[in-house]
Scaffold this active site. Structure first.
Site, PDB file in Angstrom:
ATOM      1  CD  GLU A  43      -2.373   1.345   2.796  1.00 55.75           C
ATOM      2  OE1 GLU A  43      -2.586   2.472   3.287  1.00 55.75           O
ATOM      3  OE2 GLU A  43      -2.663   0.283   3.388  1.00 55.75           O
ATOM      4  CB  THR A  72      -3.091   8.338   3.170  1.00 50.64           C
ATOM      5  OG1 THR A  72      -2.135   7.455   3.755  1.00 50.64           O
ATOM      6  CG2 THR A  72      -3.346   9.462   4.162  1.00 50.64           C
ATOM      7  CE  LYS A 132      -5.903   2.459   7.986  1.00 49.09           C
ATOM      8  NZ  LYS A 132      -5.131   3.308   7.037  1.00 49.09           N
TER       9      LYS A 132
END
Length: 228
Positions: A43, A72, A132
């Site tokens: 990621e 993000t 998440k």
């Protein structure tokens, strides 16, 4: 790669390495090291300078078959740029409904961030493939995941924050389907100094811990069924 295969790889490996770096060169090195250590997932966070181009380069080069995602992600516009660059999955620190909807329309896997039970349910109902749980370490860690799985067994949770070599097994045993791991795997010091062997070794250690924890859980489940 279609979304189902992306989901299967994340579930199989059980670790999503989060790459944060001060330059695109460092990010590419970290991604290659993670893959060399046996984790074919990475990621790339939007905090990396030139992150979108890093994603583009990694997906074009097909670095050892690594599955490249964007992290993000704060809004749909940012998500669109990453998808256009070749990102196969999106990860956000919080819940942005438009981003979840975009991922759904594009057939890409979404891992929306949430913390409270209300946020987690909202993310799941909006269409997030995984949720998440962030920042998990600050609100109880593995114990918090276990508490959430009681009323929400159907929601696949990926704790991020507070996951390290000492706690990884506890998170898996608590019911996490995978682990988001940042600096404890992709060490900032190792990235800065170019010591890729440290990242490679960390990746191997995390893989071994997850595999062992899952095997023990499976054995315990078989034993419990046999005792009925």
């Amino acid at each position: 790669m279609d979304k189902q295969k992306v989901r299967e790889r994340i579930l199989e490996i059980g670790i999503v390495p989060v790459v944060r770096a001060a330059s695109s060169r460092e990010a590419r090195m970290a991604a290659d090291a993670v893959c060399e250590g046996g984790i074919s997932i990475v990621e790339i966070t939007m905090t990396v300078p030139g992150a979108v181009e890093v994603i583009r380069e990694l997906t074009k080069s097909g670095s050892a078959g690594v599955l490249v995602g964007a992290g993000t992600i704060l809004n749909a516009e940012m998500a669109r740029r990453c998808l256009d660059a070749g990102a196969e999955f999106l990860v956000s620190p919080g819940l942005n409904i438009e981003t979840v909807k975009l991922a759904g329309r594009e057939g890409k896997l979404m891992m929306a961030g949430a913390l409270t039970p209300t946020e987690i349910i909202s993310a799941w109902e909006a269409g997030s493939d995984f949720v998440k749980v962030f920042p998990c370490g600050q609100v109880g860690g593995a114990k918090y995941i276990k508490a959430l799985k009681g009323p929400l067994p159907q929601i696949p949770l990926v704790p991020t924050g507070g996951v390290n070599l000492n706690t990884a097994a506890e998170f898996i045993e608590a019911g996490a389907v995978a682990l988001g791991v940042g600096g404890e795997l992709v060490s900032a010091e190792a990235v800065k100094s170019g010591k890729r062997e440290i990242i490679v070794e960390n990746a191997r250690k995390f893989l071994a811990i997850v595999a062992q924890a899952r095997a023990q859980m499976k054995s315990a489940g078989v034993a419990a069924q046999g005792g009925r």
